[in-house]
Design a protein around this motif. Sequence first.
Motif, PDB file in Angstrom:
ATOM      1  N   ARG A   6       7.225  -0.929 -17.977  1.00  0.00           N
ATOM      2  CA  ARG A   6       7.872  -0.020 -17.026  1.00  0.00           C
ATOM      3  C   ARG A   6       6.875   0.556 -16.037  1.00  0.00           C
ATOM      4  N   PHE A   7       5.676   0.896 -16.513  1.00  0.00           N
ATOM      5  CA  PHE A   7       4.746   1.649 -15.678  1.00  0.00           C
ATOM      6  C   PHE A   7       4.111   0.814 -14.573  1.00  0.00           C
ATOM      7  N   PRO A   8       3.533  -0.341 -14.869  1.00  0.00           N
ATOM      8  CA  PRO A   8       3.017  -1.151 -13.752  1.00  0.00           C
ATOM      9  C   PRO A   8       4.116  -1.610 -12.807  1.00  0.00           C
ATOM     10  N   THR A   9       5.328  -1.851 -13.344  1.00  0.00           N
ATOM     11  CA  THR A   9       6.438  -2.231 -12.472  1.00  0.00           C
ATOM     12  C   THR A   9       6.825  -1.067 -11.561  1.00  0.00           C
ATOM     13  N   LEU A  10       6.843   0.127 -12.108  1.00  0.00           N
ATOM     14  CA  LEU A  10       7.147   1.313 -11.309  1.00  0.00           C
ATOM     15  C   LEU A  10       6.167   1.447 -10.144  1.00  0.00           C
ATOM     16  N   ALA A  11       4.871   1.291 -10.448  1.00  0.00           N
ATOM     17  CA  ALA A  11       3.856   1.410  -9.404  1.00  0.00           C
ATOM     18  C   ALA A  11       3.991   0.297  -8.361  1.00  0.00           C
ATOM     19  N   ALA A  12       4.195  -0.921  -8.840  1.00  0.00           N
ATOM     20  CA  ALA A  12       4.273  -2.060  -7.919  1.00  0.00           C
ATOM     21  C   ALA A  12       5.509  -1.976  -7.035  1.00  0.00           C
ATOM     22  N   ASN A  13       6.661  -1.585  -7.599  1.00  0.00           N
ATOM     23  CA  ASN A  13       7.894  -1.559  -6.815  1.00  0.00           C
ATOM     24  C   ASN A  13       7.934  -0.383  -5.845  1.00  0.00           C
ATOM     25  N   ILE A  14       7.295   0.729  -6.191  1.00  0.00           N
ATOM     26  CA  ILE A  14       7.177   1.818  -5.219  1.00  0.00           C
ATOM     27  C   ILE A  14       6.364   1.348  -4.013  1.00  0.00           C
ATOM     28  N   ARG A  15       5.263   0.669  -4.276  1.00  0.00           N
ATOM     29  CA  ARG A  15       4.435   0.137  -3.190  1.00  0.00           C
ATOM     30  C   ARG A  15       5.212  -0.889  -2.359  1.00  0.00           C
ATOM     31  N   ALA A  16       5.937  -1.771  -3.054  1.00  0.00           N
ATOM     32  CA  ALA A  16       6.660  -2.824  -2.342  1.00  0.00           C
ATOM     33  C   ALA A  16       7.807  -2.245  -1.519  1.00  0.00           C
ATOM     34  N   ARG A  17       8.550  -1.308  -2.082  1.00  0.00           N
ATOM     35  CA  ARG A  17       9.658  -0.707  -1.320  1.00  0.00           C
ATOM     36  C   ARG A  17       9.132   0.029  -0.099  1.00  0.00           C
ATOM     37  N   ARG A  18       8.044   0.724  -0.266  1.00  0.00           N
ATOM     38  CA  ARG A  18       7.440   1.500   0.810  1.00  0.00           C
ATOM     39  C   ARG A  18       6.894   0.592   1.926  1.00  0.00           C
ATOM     40  N   GLY A  19       6.443  -0.619   1.545  1.00  0.00           N
ATOM     41  CA  GLY A  19       5.865  -1.526   2.506  1.00  0.00           C
ATOM     42  C   GLY A  19       4.390  -1.315   2.739  1.00  0.00           C
ATOM     43  N   ARG A  20       3.785  -0.478   1.948  1.00  0.00           N
ATOM     44  CA  ARG A  20       2.359  -0.178   2.021  1.00  0.00           C
ATOM     45  C   ARG A  20       2.012   0.642   0.796  1.00  0.00           C
ATOM     46  N   LYS A  21       0.727   0.852   0.587  1.00  0.00           N
ATOM     47  CA  LYS A  21       0.322   1.668  -0.567  1.00  0.00           C
ATOM     48  C   LYS A  21       0.720   3.126  -0.348  1.00  0.00           C
ATOM     49  N   VAL A  22       0.822   3.875  -1.435  1.00  0.00           N
ATOM     50  CA  VAL A  22       1.052   5.309  -1.289  1.00  0.00           C
ATOM     51  C   VAL A  22      -0.162   5.922  -0.591  1.00  0.00           C
ATOM     52  N   GLU A  23       0.071   6.984   0.093  1.00  0.00           N
ATOM     53  CA  GLU A  23      -0.960   7.609   0.918  1.00  0.00           C
ATOM     54  C   GLU A  23      -1.101   9.077   0.526  1.00  0.00           C
ATOM     55  N   ILE A  24      -2.235   9.408  -0.068  1.00  0.00           N
ATOM     56  CA  ILE A  24      -2.487  10.775  -0.543  1.00  0.00           C
ATOM     57  C   ILE A  24      -3.726  11.303   0.171  1.00  0.00           C
ATOM     58  N   ASN A  25      -3.578  12.358   0.919  1.00  0.00           N
ATOM     59  CA  ASN A  25      -4.698  12.997   1.600  1.00  0.00           C
ATOM     60  C   ASN A  25      -4.727  14.471   1.245  1.00  0.00           C
ATOM     61  N   VAL A  26      -5.823  14.910   0.641  1.00  0.00           N
ATOM     62  CA  VAL A  26      -5.990  16.308   0.232  1.00  0.00           C
ATOM     63  C   VAL A  26      -7.115  16.916   1.061  1.00  0.00           C
ATOM     64  N   PRO A  27      -6.887  18.067   1.682  1.00  0.00           N
ATOM     65  CA  PRO A  27      -7.936  18.664   2.525  1.00  0.00           C
ATOM     66  C   PRO A  27      -9.204  18.967   1.734  1.00  0.00           C
ATOM     67  N   ILE A  28     -10.349  18.643   2.316  1.00  0.00           N
ATOM     68  CA  ILE A  28     -11.637  18.881   1.676  1.00  0.00           C
ATOM     69  C   ILE A  28     -11.989  20.365   1.753  1.00  0.00           C
ATOM     70  N   PHE A  29     -12.624  20.874   0.720  1.00  0.00           N
ATOM     71  CA  PHE A  29     -13.152  22.239   0.748  1.00  0.00           C
ATOM     72  C   PHE A  29     -14.446  22.231   1.563  1.00  0.00           C
ATOM     73  N   GLN A  30     -14.488  22.981   2.625  1.00  0.00           N
ATOM     74  CA  GLN A  30     -15.636  22.981   3.519  1.00  0.00           C
ATOM     75  C   GLN A  30     -16.661  24.001   3.030  1.00  0.00           C
ATOM     76  N   ASP A  31     -17.678  23.508   2.353  1.00  0.00           N
ATOM     77  CA  ASP A  31     -18.717  24.372   1.820  1.00  0.00           C
ATOM     78  C   ASP A  31     -19.890  24.436   2.802  1.00  0.00           C
ATOM     79  N   GLU A  32     -20.937  25.109   2.380  1.00  0.00           N
ATOM     80  CA  GLU A  32     -22.064  25.405   3.262  1.00  0.00           C
ATOM     81  C   GLU A  32     -22.686  24.149   3.862  1.00  0.00           C
ATOM     82  N   HIS A  33     -22.796  23.079   3.068  1.00  0.00           N
ATOM     83  CA  HIS A  33     -23.468  21.866   3.547  1.00  0.00           C
ATOM     84  C   HIS A  33     -22.514  20.677   3.651  1.00  0.00           C
ATOM     85  N   THR A  34     -21.220  20.933   3.668  1.00  0.00           N
ATOM     86  CA  THR A  34     -20.266  19.845   3.860  1.00  0.00           C
ATOM     87  C   THR A  34     -20.379  19.319   5.292  1.00  0.00           C
ATOM     88  N   VAL A  35     -20.591  18.031   5.408  1.00  0.00           N
ATOM     89  CA  VAL A  35     -20.738  17.423   6.731  1.00  0.00           C
ATOM     90  C   VAL A  35     -19.363  17.306   7.382  1.00  0.00           C
TER      91      VAL A  35
END
Length: 950
Positions: free
Chosen positions: A197-226
């Motif tokens: 069930r689990f690999p099929t769930l992951a594969a079919n979500i990707r296939a239905r979407r037409g691309r990989k899932v896209e997760i972007n989390v904002p970086i914590f900007q610390d003193e020396h973060t470039v």
Amino acid sequence: MGLLALGTPLEWPDAKNAAGKVREWGIEQLLAIWRRAKGKERDVLRWGDEIEYLVVAFDDSSRKVKLSLRQADILDALAKDEALCKQGGCVPDLQKVVREGEPLPTFHPEFGRFMLEATPGKPWGIGFKDLLDVEPNMKWRRTIAKEHMEPNEYPITLTTFPRLGTKDQYTTPYFPPSGERLRSQFLPDEIANPHIRFPTLAANIRARRGRKVEINVPIFQDEHTVLPFNDPTVNYDLHKWPEDDDVRNGAAKENHIYMDGMAFGMGSCCLQITFQAKNIVEGRKLYDQLSPLGPILLALTAATPVYKGFVANTDVRWNQISRAVDDRTPEELGEEPLKNNRWRLPKSRYASNSTYISQDPRLRKEYMDPGLVVDEAIKQRLMDEGMDDLLAAHFAHLFIRDPIVIFGEDLKELDLTKTDHFENLQSTNWQHMRFKPPPPDNSIGWRVEFRPMEIQMTDFENAAFSIFIVLVTRAILSFDLNFYIPIARTTENMETAHARDAVLNEKFYFRNNVLPPRAAKATTNGHVSGSTTPSNTPSRPPTPTGPVEDEYSLMTIDEIINGQTSPPGFPGLIPLVESYLNSMNVDVATRCDLARYLDLIRKRANGKYWTAARWIRHFVRGHGEYKGDSAVNEEITYDLCKAVEEITKNEARDGGLGWEMFSETQGITRKRKGESASKALVVLPLIISYIYKMWRSRLGSIAASKEQFARLKDHYQKQRDGFRNDPRSAPELEAWKKQDNDFAYNLLNTPPTTPASSSFPNPHSPTLSVISPPTIAANILSLPTTSAPKVKAFATLSSSQKPASTMLSTPRPPQTSAPSSKKCTITSSSSGRTIRAKRPILARAKRAVDDQDKKLRNAAPHSSNSESTGSVYDDATRSSVFAQFDKLRDAFKKLQAEDFVFAFHVFPESSIGHLHMHVSPHKEAFREFSTHVYDWKTVPLQAVLEVEDA
């Protein structure tokens, strides 16, 4: 955990063709349930919790920690354990589990091969004493799980593994990334549970979407973060799968941590609570009323500040999971015109709720989601069978999604004795509340699942949040509370909960007045334990009128949990829970034990206790290997996971790691303006609950007679009421508020820290410290004043004609501007005469305090900081103060709990200016004193508790 089944899963093109049939059959199965169970009644509320663990493996020689992918081996070991089998078994997926007597906890697989799920062996009841079994059961589950792991493995309750998806070998055994199912450039396919069930769930979500899932989390900007930050782990030159073009097409956002696989979300751990309602009406009501609380509990349990080896600028996991299973196509997202899809969908299938379902007359149409998408044909089919519009719209909304995992064997014929097709859609709509019909055999009632909370590091915390939300449901039903706000505002609140330190810094939309026009009275219905659903039937509440916007406002988490101090403000969830407890016949011991859990929630809300997210971020940033660049390397991760293991075992006892999450902290606590002495009295059970267990065990041996106890209790009741009603009390209360507005007992486990603005501890530091049960120690402190820099520390010996006893406290500031020069002595506060301490413990205390006082009085001014801070003591002297404190603490360790009795000094006449505990190192008798104004001073703890609980 979603529906698990065996069979031949369809690849997405075939699954897409069969989706309509699965939806149609799923609705028919739902209608079969509806016909059987719509009139089903259950006379008691039952509930259960789900705990999820990460299994980590430590390599102490190389100082590395990895995720252990041995889920299947651990479950197999649990199932084959002969001793556990004799007790009925504990792995339903691998064996027949018999639940008789006191059943074992049960263990289940989860999406991640490095995860375990554990639940109690039977549902919990609502009896108040039953609630106290939750924490021991959670500890038992962790113990059983650990016993079936390798010696270097440990089940920790972190939401995410800090280096999941990095370029190093973060799993054991190791597998390379970029497999056929996930096609992630960071994760191997083997990261997921091997159940098909689990690999099929992951594969079919990707296939239905037409691309990989896209997760972007904002970086914590610390003193020396470039900056700009471009995720250095992203490989833009990978060309193994067509989806590898995603990053070249802009999938990885600037200043964000980028992730591309389902396991980044579904590999997160959480705490979920499921309630069985008395009937469908009660279940629908709980679903609606708990929904606005979801974002509040999400922020309160915040525990996810690190992803893929970087510190994030968010604190919770919710959106990351939402994006990890987001199967919406570009058309459904609004990126392209609708052509092949039916709707534009504003939310992922993992999202906050979009429906209210209760037939409550207080539910206004203005509360509903104006953009709700439903399948009108399905809605009409349900209504044709007698389902009302609200509930039909709810299920028709869930069924706008496609089923993701379909087994070919299930498409041969419709079986109305099963729910597989219905659950295919129901279990893959991961909303923050879930309404669950009974199973086909009707063995279980209508249920509501509360899903937003983050997992906590310790079993104590997880039990506290579980018990709290259970008590909230009891208050909702008992008092007919109304938490309705527009669904759009709850959606906004879910976003707000992601902000860093949202519990401290953000405001959330919440209803102003939750009480019905004519408050309903809770009733025990003849049961003293509260073991049944409250049966009061208040009159039908009227439909609200007036602008909806006037019904709610922005509030802090502190105000929502603890209440607003300015009338007519929101009373607070904890005061509402306490009002419910006051209305029930709860014995004092149980009430005090429950108070420990409520106290954690209270202080998380007001900032005195840190969230796990705040503590983890602080730990990382304070680590010697941290470069201030937002990167969390392997050594930091090893030390962090070791720290979590230690916190799990010790729960920050004796000032250990993580004390900031369990003890009051300086510098982040907001003042609660307008706090009065009378309100402080209301929370007396919470103030003393931590030490109550030790005292309770000695109650039977106290020599005070029942008559004396009853007299003191009655005396306290009359004096308390007299004080509150006496006009002369007003100026005294006002003066007290100004002097000690935010005082609270702090159960310190380490010597107090020093504020930056003073060379000495906070003058409002606590007077009582618990070192390690059952040992009591006094927190004797030096007290700086603005007018008299030289100070003294003392212990006051309180006495009558009965045997001597000690009162240990922080002194009140001198009332004159002249420096104090009187030698510190132990004196009687009632007569003023010096009394020789006959017990060695008191002599040691006196010597320690006298030595400290002498050091302070003889110290030379420190000119370099005296003008800037007002202090005349240098660092060496300050260190001496703490050394003397340590000596005093060690001295008090010599006595055990049985050497003490406790009594409470409730008001400050002729004494220190705040509530304090009298610690008496003898057990012959309680003391009773006369004060200047009121003829009472100290009374037994039980008397105080029984009066305040009445």
